[in-house]
Design a protein around this motif. Structure first.
Motif, PDB file in Angstrom:
ATOM      1  N   SER A  90       0.813  -1.222   0.000  1.00  0.00           N
ATOM      2  CA  SER A  90       0.000   0.000   0.000  1.00  0.00           C
ATOM      3  C   SER A  90       0.846   1.272   0.000  1.00  0.00           C
ATOM      4  N   LYS A  93       2.085   1.912  -3.554  1.00  0.00           N
ATOM      5  CA  LYS A  93       0.959   2.301  -4.417  1.00  0.00           C
ATOM      6  C   LYS A  93       0.510   3.732  -4.120  1.00  0.00           C
ATOM      7  N   SER A  94       0.607   4.153  -2.870  1.00  0.00           N
ATOM      8  CA  SER A  94       0.237   5.538  -2.549  1.00  0.00           C
ATOM      9  C   SER A  94       1.319   6.516  -3.010  1.00  0.00           C
ATOM     10  N   PRO A  97       0.960   6.356  -7.544  1.00  0.00           N
ATOM     11  CA  PRO A  97      -0.406   5.923  -7.873  1.00  0.00           C
ATOM     12  C   PRO A  97      -0.610   5.512  -9.320  1.00  0.00           C
ATOM     13  N   LYS A 100      -0.173   1.643  -9.744  1.00  0.00           N
ATOM     14  CA  LYS A 100      -0.862   0.727  -8.825  1.00  0.00           C
ATOM     15  C   LYS A 100      -1.036  -0.666  -9.422  1.00  0.00           C
ATOM     16  N   LYS A 101      -1.493  -0.720 -10.649  1.00  0.00           N
ATOM     17  CA  LYS A 101      -1.766  -2.005 -11.299  1.00  0.00           C
ATOM     18  C   LYS A 101      -0.479  -2.821 -11.431  1.00  0.00           C
ATOM     19  N   ASP A 104       0.718  -4.208  -8.104  1.00  0.00           N
ATOM     20  CA  ASP A 104      -0.084  -5.367  -7.704  1.00  0.00           C
ATOM     21  C   ASP A 104       0.307  -6.633  -8.462  1.00  0.00           C
TER      22      ASP A 104
END
Length: 197
Positions: A90, A93-94, A97, A100-101, A104
């Motif tokens: 997280s 990802k923050s 941004p 993000k994909k 993951d």
């Protein structure tokens, strides 16, 4: 004063054949223990290596950096991997941004290796270096090593990964301090590029 210590800090690659006392090693470890960490997670273990055979083995795993063999003490800074369900991805990802994909989709083990820096082992390592220097002991960071082979040599559990190694010892030769960039070369205020208007 800390600045006085930092002014004489330099990397050493030839150490005296002189042991570091257990009392000083404990002070160095205590300096690391008191380090800050995100969410007070303290996601680290400190491997204290004083056995000469193990030091030689780590030197070989570190792509045959023979100078490491002269060190009487290695401290291996290990990261304890945080599980994904506890926010393992997280933060990145923050911070990034638009990726993000992609974040993951990175396979778990690879992501954990690539994300070691986020676990901040360089903070306790830096504290250790300063504490050592206060006691006349110099040090050098080792980042160039085979992570998985070091983990195997130290019999680390799967979720504990060696992030950095610091070699400590008393300098054999005269110290050679390198020039540092000036404050003006390193600093900007408010924004990097001045408004040209």
């Amino acid at each position: 004063m800390i600045l006085d210590l930092l002014n004489k800090r330099c990397s050493i690659r030839n150490f005296k054949n002189k042991k570091i006392s257990s009392d000083i090693i404990n002070l160095i470890l205590e300096a690391g223990r008191l380090s800050p960490s995100g969410g007070n997670e303290q996601p680290w273990k400190f491997g204290v290596i004083t056995d000469k055979k193990m030091i030689h083995q780590i030197a070989e795993i570190s792509y045959n950096q023979s100078w490491i063999k002269t060190s009487p003490l290695l401290i291996v800074l290990c990261t304890v991997i945080v599980e994904d369900n506890r926010g393992g991805r997280s933060i990145q990802k923050s911070r990034f941004p638009r990726y993000k994909k992609e974040i993951d989709e990175i396979e778990k083990e690879l992501y954990s290796y690539l994300n070691l820096e986020e676990h901040q082992t360089k903070i306790p390592g830096t504290h250790m270096e300063i504490c050592a220097l206060e006691n006349g002991i110099y040090s050098t960071w080792v980042s160039y090593f085979d992570v998985e082979k070091v983990a195997k040599a130290l019999r680390l559990p799967h979720n504990c990964v060696p992030s950095e190694i610091i070699a400590f010892g008393y300098p054999e030769n005269e110290l050679k301090l390198k020039d540092k960039k000036s404050i003006n070369e390193l600093t900007f205020y408010n924004c990097y590029v001045e408004d040209e208007r």
